[in-house]
Design a protein around this motif. Structure first.
Motif, PDB file in Angstrom:
ATOM      1  N   SER A 128      79.121  93.457   6.136  1.00 46.82           N
ATOM      2  CA  SER A 128      80.087  92.363   5.961  1.00 46.82           C
ATOM      3  C   SER A 128      81.095  92.285   7.099  1.00 46.82           C
ATOM      4  O   SER A 128      81.472  91.179   7.519  1.00 46.82           O
ATOM      5  CB  SER A 128      80.812  92.519   4.627  1.00 46.82           C
TER       6      SER A 128
ATOM      7  N   LEU B 262      85.124  75.393   9.294  1.00 45.20           N
ATOM      8  CA  LEU B 262      84.436  76.662   9.041  1.00 45.20           C
ATOM      9  C   LEU B 262      85.436  77.803   8.927  1.00 45.20           C
ATOM     10  O   LEU B 262      85.376  78.616   7.988  1.00 45.20           O
ATOM     11  CB  LEU B 262      83.431  76.936  10.157  1.00 45.20           C
TER      12      LEU B 262
ATOM     13  N   VAL C  52      79.383  90.633  10.035  1.00 45.09           N
ATOM     14  CA  VAL C  52      79.152  89.205   9.784  1.00 45.09           C
ATOM     15  C   VAL C  52      80.446  88.418   9.938  1.00 45.09           C
ATOM     16  O   VAL C  52      80.462  87.330  10.534  1.00 45.09           O
ATOM     17  CB  VAL C  52      78.556  89.008   8.378  1.00 45.09           C
TER      18      VAL C  52
ATOM     19  N   VAL D 167      74.299  82.923  10.830  1.00 46.91           N
ATOM     20  CA  VAL D 167      75.287  83.112  11.902  1.00 46.91           C
ATOM     21  C   VAL D 167      74.684  83.868  13.081  1.00 46.91           C
ATOM     22  O   VAL D 167      74.859  83.474  14.240  1.00 46.91           O
ATOM     23  CB  VAL D 167      76.533  83.836  11.351  1.00 46.91           C
TER      24      VAL D 167
ATOM     25  N   ILE E 144      81.046  85.372  12.560  1.00 45.39           N
ATOM     26  CA  ILE E 144      81.500  84.027  12.183  1.00 45.39           C
ATOM     27  C   ILE E 144      82.682  83.608  13.044  1.00 45.39           C
ATOM     28  O   ILE E 144      82.749  82.473  13.536  1.00 45.39           O
ATOM     29  CB  ILE E 144      81.866  83.991  10.692  1.00 45.39           C
TER      30      ILE E 144
ATOM     31  N   SER F 180      82.417  80.451  15.763  1.00 43.34           N
ATOM     32  CA  SER F 180      83.265  79.267  15.598  1.00 43.34           C
ATOM     33  C   SER F 180      83.856  78.808  16.933  1.00 43.34           C
ATOM     34  O   SER F 180      84.110  77.620  17.129  1.00 43.34           O
ATOM     35  CB  SER F 180      84.382  79.546  14.590  1.00 43.34           C
TER      36      SER F 180
ATOM     37  N   VAL G 270      86.109  79.964   5.456  1.00 41.02           N
ATOM     38  CA  VAL G 270      85.894  81.409   5.424  1.00 41.02           C
ATOM     39  C   VAL G 270      87.219  82.140   5.214  1.00 41.02           C
ATOM     40  O   VAL G 270      87.302  83.084   4.416  1.00 41.02           O
ATOM     41  CB  VAL G 270      85.205  81.877   6.715  1.00 41.02           C
TER      42      VAL G 270
ATOM     43  N   PRO H  63      76.253  86.900  -0.592  1.00 43.56           N
ATOM     44  CA  PRO H  63      76.556  85.801   0.338  1.00 43.56           C
ATOM     45  C   PRO H  63      76.532  86.243   1.795  1.00 43.56           C
ATOM     46  O   PRO H  63      76.210  85.442   2.678  1.00 43.56           O
ATOM     47  CB  PRO H  63      77.964  85.361  -0.092  1.00 43.56           C
ATOM     48  N   PHE H  64      76.851  87.502   2.035  1.00 45.44           N
ATOM     49  CA  PHE H  64      76.839  87.982   3.413  1.00 45.44           C
ATOM     50  C   PHE H  64      75.422  88.090   3.963  1.00 45.44           C
ATOM     51  O   PHE H  64      75.226  88.066   5.171  1.00 45.44           O
ATOM     52  CB  PHE H  64      77.544  89.337   3.510  1.00 45.44           C
TER      53      PHE H  64
ATOM     54  N   ALA I  75      74.735  84.574   5.168  1.00 44.57           N
ATOM     55  CA  ALA I  75      75.592  84.334   6.328  1.00 44.57           C
ATOM     56  C   ALA I  75      75.084  85.084   7.546  1.00 44.57           C
ATOM     57  O   ALA I  75      75.129  84.570   8.673  1.00 44.57           O
ATOM     58  CB  ALA I  75      77.030  84.747   6.004  1.00 44.57           C
TER      59      ALA I  75
END
Length: 271
Positions: A194, A216, A197, A140, A201, A205, A220, A132-133, A136
């Motif tokens: 990770s 968001l 990332v 991102v 994020i 935001s 997260v 998933p990272f 992302a």
């Protein structure tokens, strides 16, 4: 003799042509009256208050992905991660473990070659391209680079990567010195993107509209707290939360960078 006066006969005037009448009327003063509004001009395209943002309020799906010209830094970094992930898929387990160990940001390597391992550990994706990272990272970093520029986006990423790594590894080293952890803890595998990332994020935001920012962060944050409660890799999970907090702490900085890059800070999701 009586005088008689004969009235002179007046000849009947002939009508003037239309053009001559108009010429005579031009010389007659006109009365004041309401001034007629000028006829509207042909409607043209509405002027934008900020011509540098022709598509800022339109959702353009292809702008969510990195491109060589639009987001060259993210595009290049993504290509590097794709290559290392493909290499990890086909390399022998022994060679791959050696490379991971040499790139690990554990305490032992941080004491010997801190700069090298901090950079080398950020070219691997733990879990590969299906992590998933990985997704992302692409979304991102692309959005962050479009808002504050490539160099600053990477600076945010590396800030979270480095600070969260130190925040998790330094306590391990101190615990080993105090005798609370075995010496093997100095050589644990620690690599991946990770932390960077998560920090990105958090920083991104702060540049989004409130209706998108808080959902968001809540989504997260909930995911990271859930991983921490599962207690499968508490040190890494704490690092993710720390990195997210570092990113949110950078809001004043990234917002100032955004204003310097463009005079209107209001952005759409795909801007």
């Amino acid at each position: 003799m009586e005088r008689t006066v004969r009235a002179a006969s007046t000849p009947t005037p002939e009508p003037l042509p239309a053009g001559d009448v108009a010429a005579l009327l031009d010389g007659v003063p006109r009365q004041r009256g309401p001034v007629a509004a000028p006829a509207p001009e042909t409607a043209g395209p509405a002027l934008r208050p900020y011509p540098w943002r022709p598509t800022a309020r339109r959702l353009l799906p292809w702008r969510l992905l990195p491109t060589p010209t639009g987001t060259p830094v993210t595009f290049t970094y993504t290509a590097i991660l794709a290559l290392t992930s493909l290499f990890a898929s086909y390399a022998s387990p022994g060679l791959l473990h050696t490379l991971y160990q040499d790139s690990s940001t554990d305490v032992a390597h941080l004491l010997r070659t801190p700069v090298f391992v901090l950079l080398a550990s950020a070219v691997w994706i733990a879990g590969g391209l299906l992590s998933p990272f990985a997704l992302a990272f692409v979304l991102v970093l692309t959005a962050l680079e479009r808002r504050i520029g490539g160099a600053r986006a990477i600076l945010v990423f590396l800030t979270g990567h480095v600070l969260a790594t130190l925040a998790t590894e330094v306590p391990v080293g101190l615990a080993v010195l105090a005798g609370h952890l075995p010496d093997t803890s100095l050589h644990r595998l620690d690599y991946g993107i990770s932390f960077g990332v998560a920090a990105s994020i958090g920083a991104l935001s702060g540049l989004l509209a409130p209706w998108l920012r808080w959902p968001l962060l809540a989504l997260v944050g909930y995911s990271l707290v859930t991983d921490l409660i599962a207690f499968q890799d508490p040190m890494t999970n704490w690092g993710h939360l720390i990195a997210l907090a570092i990113g949110t702490g950078l809001w004043p900085v990234v917002r100032r960078w955004r204003r310097e890059r463009a005079p209107d800070p209001a952005l759409a999701v795909a801007a």
